[in-house]
Motif scaffolding. Structure first.
Motif, PDB file in Angstrom:
ATOM      1  N   VAL A   3     -19.560  36.321  10.541  1.00 18.00           N
ATOM      2  CA  VAL A   3     -18.910  37.159   9.532  1.00 18.00           C
ATOM      3  C   VAL A   3     -19.628  37.050   8.190  1.00 18.00           C
ATOM      4  CG1 VAL A   3     -16.787  37.518   8.213  1.00 18.00           C
ATOM      5  CG2 VAL A   3     -16.678  36.950  10.651  1.00 18.00           C
ATOM      6  N   VAL A   4     -19.844  38.194   7.557  1.00 19.23           N
ATOM      7  CA  VAL A   4     -20.313  38.243   6.174  1.00 19.23           C
ATOM      8  C   VAL A   4     -19.214  38.921   5.360  1.00 19.23           C
ATOM      9  CG1 VAL A   4     -22.115  38.981   4.587  1.00 19.23           C
ATOM     10  CG2 VAL A   4     -22.703  38.438   6.961  1.00 19.23           C
ATOM     11  N   ALA A   5     -18.764  38.239   4.301  1.00 16.66           N
ATOM     12  CA  ALA A   5     -17.662  38.762   3.489  1.00 16.66           C
ATOM     13  C   ALA A   5     -18.155  39.120   2.095  1.00 16.66           C
ATOM     14  CB  ALA A   5     -16.540  37.744   3.405  1.00 16.66           C
ATOM     15  N   TYR A   6     -17.505  40.107   1.510  1.00 15.63           N
ATOM     16  CA  TYR A   6     -17.854  40.616   0.185  1.00 15.63           C
ATOM     17  C   TYR A   6     -16.579  40.609  -0.649  1.00 15.63           C
ATOM     18  CZ  TYR A   6     -21.460  42.192   3.349  1.00 15.63           C
ATOM     19  OH  TYR A   6     -22.412  42.214   4.324  1.00 15.63           O
ATOM     20  N   VAL A   7     -16.559  39.794  -1.701  1.00 18.98           N
ATOM     21  CA  VAL A   7     -15.340  39.605  -2.477  1.00 18.98           C
ATOM     22  C   VAL A   7     -15.490  40.277  -3.840  1.00 18.98           C
ATOM     23  CG1 VAL A   7     -13.734  37.935  -3.468  1.00 18.98           C
ATOM     24  CG2 VAL A   7     -14.913  37.405  -1.314  1.00 18.98           C
ATOM     25  N   ASP A   8     -14.657  41.248  -4.092  1.00 20.03           N
ATOM     26  CA  ASP A   8     -14.566  41.906  -5.394  1.00 20.03           C
ATOM     27  C   ASP A   8     -13.730  40.989  -6.288  1.00 20.03           C
ATOM     28  OD1 ASP A   8     -13.927  43.472  -7.591  1.00 20.03           O
ATOM     29  OD2 ASP A   8     -13.177  45.173  -6.427  1.00 20.03           O
ATOM     30  N   GLY A   9     -14.396  40.206  -7.132  1.00 14.54           N
ATOM     31  CA  GLY A   9     -13.738  39.142  -7.871  1.00 14.54           C
ATOM     32  C   GLY A   9     -12.546  39.579  -8.693  1.00 14.54           C
ATOM     33  N   PHE A  10     -12.676  40.667  -9.434  1.00 14.60           N
ATOM     34  CA  PHE A  10     -11.592  41.055 -10.319  1.00 14.60           C
ATOM     35  C   PHE A  10     -10.454  41.731  -9.565  1.00 14.60           C
ATOM     36  CE2 PHE A  10     -14.667  40.000 -13.475  1.00 14.60           C
ATOM     37  CZ  PHE A  10     -13.893  39.486 -14.511  1.00 14.60           C
ATOM     38  N   ASN A  11     -10.758  42.418  -8.486  1.00 18.95           N
ATOM     39  CA  ASN A  11      -9.695  42.993  -7.670  1.00 18.95           C
ATOM     40  C   ASN A  11      -8.855  41.885  -7.057  1.00 18.95           C
ATOM     41  OD1 ASN A  11      -8.682  44.462  -4.923  1.00 18.95           O
ATOM     42  ND2 ASN A  11      -9.108  45.990  -6.496  1.00 18.95           N
ATOM     43  N   LEU A  12      -9.514  40.837  -6.570  1.00 21.74           N
ATOM     44  CA  LEU A  12      -8.785  39.701  -6.013  1.00 21.74           C
ATOM     45  C   LEU A  12      -8.021  38.947  -7.096  1.00 21.74           C
ATOM     46  CD1 LEU A  12      -8.086  37.767  -3.691  1.00 21.74           C
ATOM     47  CD2 LEU A  12     -10.233  36.561  -4.167  1.00 21.74           C
ATOM     48  N   TYR A  13      -8.672  38.696  -8.230  1.00 20.69           N
ATOM     49  CA  TYR A  13      -8.033  37.954  -9.324  1.00 20.69           C
ATOM     50  C   TYR A  13      -6.749  38.637  -9.795  1.00 20.69           C
ATOM     51  CZ  TYR A  13      -7.203  36.335 -14.103  1.00 20.69           C
ATOM     52  OH  TYR A  13      -6.611  35.866 -15.249  1.00 20.69           O
ATOM     53  N   HIS A  14      -6.835  39.924 -10.060  1.00 18.35           N
ATOM     54  CA  HIS A  14      -5.658  40.629 -10.577  1.00 18.35           C
ATOM     55  C   HIS A  14      -4.560  40.722  -9.522  1.00 18.35           C
ATOM     56  CE1 HIS A  14      -7.234  41.560 -14.488  1.00 18.35           C
ATOM     57  NE2 HIS A  14      -8.332  42.061 -13.969  1.00 18.35           N
ATOM     58  N   GLY A  15      -4.930  40.838  -8.253  1.00 20.38           N
ATOM     59  CA  GLY A  15      -3.917  40.828  -7.211  1.00 20.38           C
ATOM     60  C   GLY A  15      -3.209  39.491  -7.119  1.00 20.38           C
ATOM     61  N   LEU A  16      -3.988  38.401  -7.140  1.00 19.55           N
ATOM     62  CA  LEU A  16      -3.394  37.064  -7.091  1.00 19.55           C
ATOM     63  C   LEU A  16      -2.500  36.809  -8.294  1.00 19.55           C
ATOM     64  CD1 LEU A  16      -6.499  34.954  -5.974  1.00 19.55           C
ATOM     65  CD2 LEU A  16      -4.482  35.469  -4.592  1.00 19.55           C
ATOM     66  N   GLY A  21       1.087  34.632 -10.076  1.00 20.18           N
ATOM     67  CA  GLY A  21       0.774  33.914 -11.311  1.00 20.18           C
ATOM     68  C   GLY A  21      -0.535  33.145 -11.160  1.00 20.18           C
ATOM     69  N   HIS A  22      -0.535  31.866 -11.551  1.00 20.76           N
ATOM     70  CA  HIS A  22      -1.757  31.061 -11.506  1.00 20.76           C
ATOM     71  C   HIS A  22      -1.860  30.209 -10.235  1.00 20.76           C
ATOM     72  CE1 HIS A  22      -0.976  31.680 -15.906  1.00 20.76           C
ATOM     73  NE2 HIS A  22      -2.248  32.042 -15.843  1.00 20.76           N
ATOM     74  N   ALA A  23      -0.913  30.342  -9.325  1.00 24.70           N
ATOM     75  CA  ALA A  23      -0.809  29.412  -8.201  1.00 24.70           C
ATOM     76  C   ALA A  23      -2.051  29.367  -7.319  1.00 24.70           C
ATOM     77  CB  ALA A  23       0.420  29.753  -7.351  1.00 24.70           C
ATOM     78  N   TYR A  24      -2.718  30.517  -7.118  1.00 20.43           N
ATOM     79  CA  TYR A  24      -3.811  30.558  -6.151  1.00 20.43           C
ATOM     80  C   TYR A  24      -5.149  30.961  -6.780  1.00 20.43           C
ATOM     81  CZ  TYR A  24       0.108  30.417  -2.902  1.00 20.43           C
ATOM     82  OH  TYR A  24       1.254  30.059  -2.236  1.00 20.43           O
ATOM     83  N   LEU A  25      -5.284  30.827  -8.078  1.00 19.84           N
ATOM     84  CA  LEU A  25      -6.547  31.204  -8.716  1.00 19.84           C
ATOM     85  C   LEU A  25      -7.667  30.220  -8.394  1.00 19.84           C
ATOM     86  CD1 LEU A  25      -5.361  32.450 -12.233  1.00 19.84           C
ATOM     87  CD2 LEU A  25      -5.703  33.755 -10.120  1.00 19.84           C
ATOM     88  N   TRP A  26      -7.307  28.963  -8.082  1.00 18.77           N
ATOM     89  CA  TRP A  26      -8.289  27.921  -7.742  1.00 18.77           C
ATOM     90  C   TRP A  26      -8.561  27.997  -6.232  1.00 18.77           C
ATOM     91  CZ3 TRP A  26     -11.496  25.355 -10.691  1.00 18.77           C
ATOM     92  CH2 TRP A  26     -11.991  24.096 -10.353  1.00 18.77           C
ATOM     93  N   ILE A  27      -9.033  29.166  -5.802  1.00 23.07           N
ATOM     94  CA  ILE A  27      -9.106  29.450  -4.370  1.00 23.07           C
ATOM     95  C   ILE A  27     -10.502  29.201  -3.818  1.00 23.07           C
ATOM     96  CG2 ILE A  27      -9.667  31.912  -4.667  1.00 23.07           C
ATOM     97  CD1 ILE A  27      -7.086  30.716  -2.155  1.00 23.07           C
ATOM     98  N   ASP A  28     -10.566  28.583  -2.648  1.00 25.62           N
ATOM     99  CA  ASP A  28     -11.807  28.382  -1.922  1.00 25.62           C
ATOM    100  C   ASP A  28     -12.069  29.653  -1.117  1.00 25.62           C
ATOM    101  OD1 ASP A  28     -13.725  27.781   0.025  1.00 25.62           O
ATOM    102  OD2 ASP A  28     -13.055  25.710   0.260  1.00 25.62           O
ATOM    103  N   LEU A  29     -13.008  30.450  -1.562  1.00 27.79           N
ATOM    104  CA  LEU A  29     -13.219  31.764  -0.960  1.00 27.79           C
ATOM    105  C   LEU A  29     -13.769  31.680   0.458  1.00 27.79           C
ATOM    106  CD1 LEU A  29     -14.719  33.522  -4.099  1.00 27.79           C
ATOM    107  CD2 LEU A  29     -12.413  33.796  -3.175  1.00 27.79           C
ATOM    108  N   VAL A  30     -14.595  30.691   0.724  1.00 29.72           N
ATOM    109  CA  VAL A  30     -15.120  30.533   2.076  1.00 29.72           C
ATOM    110  C   VAL A  30     -13.998  30.149   3.038  1.00 29.72           C
ATOM    111  CG1 VAL A  30     -16.698  29.229   3.551  1.00 29.72           C
ATOM    112  CG2 VAL A  30     -17.432  29.958   1.268  1.00 29.72           C
TER     113      VAL A  30
END
Length: 214
Positions: A3-16, A21-30
């Motif tokens: 698998v190759v994944a492509y993460v749109d950082g700001f789309n994910l950030y604003h959704g989280l 709130g801040h609960a999952y911002l320290w997320i391990d993307l892999v």
């Protein structure tokens, strides 16, 4: 599958942030992609983001997070864009640069540049070169539709999946049934947090920002 994944950082950030709130911002993307595709091998996660302008504390939190990701996740590639100053219209009179209201004011904001283009190019190039067996796009931004369509055309047997960040609605286009869209469940987020303190290769410790602790 690889698998190759492509993460749109700001789309994910604003959704989280909007849903949890801040609960999952320290997320391990892999690890998040591993949770999403538990029976596959995560070959690469490409993370596209930009450091915010005009907010030094927020920029410092971002830099700490990126350093922690780089130290903890060898499968991760970070691609940086940038923010460019742009003008905004007054909500009352609609003018640009100088507001026609009394008293006159000037309005400026910042616009993220290059990250979307970089993601679309990477996704298309990986499909063309057969890098990996499957593409996972973490975003609901409809601007990526051409990249998805190009990937499907270049690699007809390569599955494309769209993982929707929390609170985000997946694209309505069904791509003739060739693309699967699904919401990222909270249990995957809970299982994918980075350690509170991440050691770097230089001996530095990258600590989860206090503001992101809850």
């Amino acid at each position: 599958m690889d698998v190759v994944a492509y993460v749109d950082g700001f789309n994910l950030y604003h959704g989280l942030k909007s849903k949890y709130g801040h609960a999952y911002l320290w997320i391990d993307l892999v690890e998040l992609v591993r949770q999403i595709r538990q029976h596959d091998v995560v070959l690469k996660v490409r993370y596209f983001t930009a450091i915010v302008k005009g907010e030094p504390d927020a920029a410092l939190r971002q830099e700490t997070y990126l350093a922690a990701l780089a130290a903890h996740c060898p499968e991760l590639g970070i691609v940086r864009g940038h923010f460019k100053k742009k003008t905004a219209r007054c909500r009352d009179c609609g003018s640009r640069w100088t507001c026609a209201c009394d008293p006159a004011q000037t309005f400026h904001t910042y616009e993220e540049k290059l990250t979307d283009v970089a993601l679309a190019v990477a996704m298309t190039m990986d499909a063309a070169s057969a890098y990996g067996d499957m593409s996972v796009l973490v975003s609901t931004d409809t601007d990526f539709r051409p990249a998805v369509e190009a990937s499907l055309q270049l690699a007809p047997t390569r599955p494309v999946m769209i993982a929707c960040p929390p609170g985000r609605v997946g694209p309505k286009h069904d791509f003739s049934g060739r693309v699967v869209s699904f919401a990222i469940p909270e249990k995957h987020l809970q299982a994918s947090l980075l350690p509170e303190a991440v050691p770097g290769p230089d001996g530095r410790i990258y600590q989860r920002p206090e503001k992101w602790s809850g």
